[in-house]
Enzyme design. Sequence first.
Site, mmCIF file in Angstrom:
data_model
loop_
_atom_site.group_PDB
_atom_site.id
_atom_site.type_symbol
_atom_site.label_atom_id
_atom_site.label_comp_id
_atom_site.label_asym_id
_atom_site.label_seq_id
_atom_site.Cartn_x
_atom_site.Cartn_y
_atom_site.Cartn_z
ATOM 1 N N ASP A 1 31.011 48.343 -11.831
ATOM 2 C CA ASP A 1 29.889 48.111 -12.192
ATOM 3 C C ASP A 1 29.429 48.804 -13.346
ATOM 4 O O ASP A 1 28.544 48.782 -14.015
ATOM 5 C CB ASP A 1 28.971 48.007 -11.024
ATOM 6 C CG ASP A 1 28.998 49.361 -10.343
ATOM 7 O OD1 ASP A 1 29.937 49.922 -10.121
ATOM 8 O OD2 ASP A 1 27.854 50.039 -9.880
ATOM 9 N N TYR A 54 19.465 53.233 -0.657
ATOM 10 C CA TYR A 54 20.509 53.366 -1.588
ATOM 11 C C TYR A 54 21.229 54.585 -0.883
ATOM 12 O O TYR A 54 22.475 54.835 -0.627
ATOM 13 C CB TYR A 54 20.248 53.683 -2.927
ATOM 14 C CG TYR A 54 21.228 53.903 -3.940
ATOM 15 C CD1 TYR A 54 21.797 52.787 -4.741
ATOM 16 C CD2 TYR A 54 21.559 55.265 -4.298
ATOM 17 C CE1 TYR A 54 22.842 52.925 -5.549
ATOM 18 C CE2 TYR A 54 22.737 55.261 -5.417
ATOM 19 C CZ TYR A 54 23.169 54.245 -6.059
ATOM 20 O OH TYR A 54 24.342 54.393 -6.979
ATOM 21 N N HIS A 89 29.673 59.156 -5.814
ATOM 22 C CA HIS A 89 30.206 58.833 -4.621
ATOM 23 C C HIS A 89 31.616 58.489 -4.576
ATOM 24 O O HIS A 89 32.076 58.211 -3.633
ATOM 25 C CB HIS A 89 29.234 57.615 -3.883
ATOM 26 C CG HIS A 89 29.713 56.274 -4.505
ATOM 27 N ND1 HIS A 89 30.174 55.069 -3.849
ATOM 28 C CD2 HIS A 89 29.438 55.993 -5.818
ATOM 29 C CE1 HIS A 89 30.279 54.367 -4.578
ATOM 30 N NE2 HIS A 89 29.917 54.674 -6.023
ATOM 31 N N GLU A 105 34.132 53.017 -11.333
ATOM 32 C CA GLU A 105 33.845 51.826 -10.769
ATOM 33 C C GLU A 105 33.268 50.630 -11.401
ATOM 34 O O GLU A 105 32.722 50.877 -12.620
ATOM 35 C CB GLU A 105 32.792 51.938 -9.527
ATOM 36 C CG GLU A 105 32.865 50.639 -8.452
ATOM 37 C CD GLU A 105 32.192 51.138 -7.167
ATOM 38 O OE1 GLU A 105 31.415 52.210 -7.135
ATOM 39 O OE2 GLU A 105 32.244 50.520 -6.334
ATOM 40 N N ASP A 122 25.507 56.938 -10.626
ATOM 41 C CA ASP A 122 25.226 56.617 -9.363
ATOM 42 C C ASP A 122 23.961 57.311 -8.781
ATOM 43 O O ASP A 122 23.165 56.908 -8.185
ATOM 44 C CB ASP A 122 26.352 56.326 -8.197
ATOM 45 C CG ASP A 122 26.998 55.046 -8.557
ATOM 46 O OD1 ASP A 122 26.219 54.086 -9.200
ATOM 47 O OD2 ASP A 122 28.198 55.053 -8.404
ATOM 48 N N HIS A 125 21.902 52.989 -12.382
ATOM 49 C CA HIS A 125 21.152 51.849 -11.456
ATOM 50 C C HIS A 125 19.694 51.945 -11.526
ATOM 51 O O HIS A 125 19.371 53.025 -11.070
ATOM 52 C CB HIS A 125 21.705 51.428 -10.316
ATOM 53 C CG HIS A 125 23.182 51.049 -10.010
ATOM 54 N ND1 HIS A 125 23.795 50.053 -10.529
ATOM 55 C CD2 HIS A 125 24.117 51.820 -9.558
ATOM 56 C CE1 HIS A 125 25.037 49.947 -10.328
ATOM 57 N NE2 HIS A 125 25.270 51.114 -9.616
ATOM 58 N N HIS A 166 29.530 45.913 -3.296
ATOM 59 C CA HIS A 166 30.525 46.354 -2.053
ATOM 60 C C HIS A 166 31.008 45.512 -1.402
ATOM 61 O O HIS A 166 30.868 45.215 -0.118
ATOM 62 C CB HIS A 166 30.368 47.510 -1.551
ATOM 63 C CG HIS A 166 30.048 48.845 -2.420
ATOM 64 N ND1 HIS A 166 29.317 50.131 -2.072
ATOM 65 C CD2 HIS A 166 30.443 49.142 -3.750
ATOM 66 C CE1 HIS A 166 29.199 50.831 -2.930
ATOM 67 N NE2 HIS A 166 29.784 50.182 -4.205
ATOM 68 N N HIS A 224 31.822 57.059 -14.335
ATOM 69 C CA HIS A 224 32.346 56.751 -13.125
ATOM 70 C C HIS A 224 33.128 55.416 -13.443
ATOM 71 O O HIS A 224 32.752 54.440 -14.081
ATOM 72 C CB HIS A 224 31.025 56.601 -12.231
ATOM 73 C CG HIS A 224 31.367 55.819 -10.880
ATOM 74 N ND1 HIS A 224 32.555 55.924 -10.286
ATOM 75 C CD2 HIS A 224 30.612 55.071 -10.158
ATOM 76 C CE1 HIS A 224 32.552 55.362 -9.271
ATOM 77 N NE2 HIS A 224 31.210 54.828 -9.120
HETATM 78 FE FE1 FEO Z 1 29.875 53.482 -7.758
HETATM 79 FE FE2 FEO Z 1 27.443 51.939 -9.150
HETATM 80 O O1 FEO Z 1 29.249 52.325 -8.731
#
Ligand code: FEO
Length: 509
Positions: free
Chosen positions: A83, A194, A147, A81, A166, A227, A23, A79
């Site tokens: 990553d 986290y 998130h 995003e 996530d 992750h 981020h 998701h």
């Molecule tokens: Fe919200 Fe691991 O990206």
Amino acid sequence: MSIHVKNNIHWVGQRDWEVRDFHGTEYKTLKGTSYNSYLIREGKNVLIDTVDHKFSYDFVLQLEQEINLNDIDLIVINHAEEDHAGALSLLMSKIPNTPIYCTENAIDSITGHHHHPEWNFNVVKTGDSIDIGNGKSLVFIETPMLHWPDSMMTYMTEDAVLFSNDAFGQHYCDERLFNDEVEYTELMEQCLRYYANILTPFSPLVTAKIHEVLGFNLPVDMVATSHGVIWRDNPTQIIEKYLEWADEYKEDKITIFYDSMSNNTRMMADGIAQGITEVDPNVAVKIFNVSRHDKNEILTNVFGSKGILVGSSTMNNVMMPKIAGMLEEITGLRFKGKKAGAFGSYGWNGGAVDRIHARLTDAGFFTTIGMKTKWRPDGKALEECREHGRQIAREWALQPITETPESVSHVKASAAPEVSLAQPMAQSMAQSTAQPATPSSHSPASTTQDRASAGNKQKQLCTVCQWVYDPEQGEPNQDVAPGTAWADVPDYFLCPDCGIGKEVFEPIA
Ligand code: FEO
């Protein structure tokens, strides 16, 4: 290299030992991370999520060694995003017509990042499922704001694997993939870090969503995150932890953080900490200089504390900039049920402590009286700091404390004036080098009374996106007429901005 997960499921993700920032530079990934992608080979071949865009080439190269890409029947993007969906551009350049299953919000984000509106998107909602053959299905569960607004989870029946994206993950890199293979304490530290730094603002939603998922009564044999590790041993332990963390979590801990121009505020921090420990040795006191310590570690400690003390020298009659930044971040994280106080040394004017106190109150902390010291603390002022710490220890005790004769005799022997948390503003700054600074404020009891008396005109704040429900306006788009009190708004009501239900709304004081 793929790793066998269960039956016909393989991990085809990417480890990232080197990454230290997430981020932007806001989250320090001290233990690296991984981007978990999964390949399911049943009657249909399914890819769940991809990896970070910087590993696109590596990912597609290795995936081609696992399967002929043309044999992939569908891709699930939990998701959008970068990553997790970052490798889509390269992958889709090779298999452009492959169906992508995701939420409606995800299409907006994927298209915004990859600029391919022509991709074969298929919108799914909670409860939708796909038959993937061999008697197994994928069931989708939307998890907006866990998130991001587009987030969802995918549950695989029969194998009972929850692909949670996530949620329940950690920024943690290890060659070993399963939770029972890695060092437990190290793993849980990263889970807490986290949660504290990413998910805290959404705690009300975490609780509601977990109960919704549990309400399906689905067996869960594994939680396959996007992750870090896969939860294989006692997989619901992390779900239970989330419920605990989401419920105004606190330990018997006080976190002190400060910035200091000339070391004077640091001396105050030491004195206050000594006083706390003297009266209540069971309290864990953690002290950080925001200029020297890892910000995310400080925030993780704030998350786990019953109260925080924030110190700053006064500079140009305001607080030091790094403290202001921390308070802004703390405000955004929306901690609940915690106490706080301000302290600091000053020379000509002492504006920093008052400003910190106001910011902490605005951020929802139950603020207690602060403390100022003029110039460098001398022996008397340091004793007053210790006494301030003793008072904090008593005021913030989670259970009755038995004071030792030593701590009591310190109080009696002190030549310093008693510093009462209920005491109003000190009579005169000039009379004492150290003194209480700001009257106590933000009483939870009075807040409750205020809310009750507001009656039918009480506005409600969406704690996820900050949208405000005003009974005078109603919400005509959902057939909620003007003049409808919150209690009469139907349960199916959704926040018009973020799409979350009534459970995340709170009255505005
Ligand atoms: Fe919200 Fe691991 O990206």
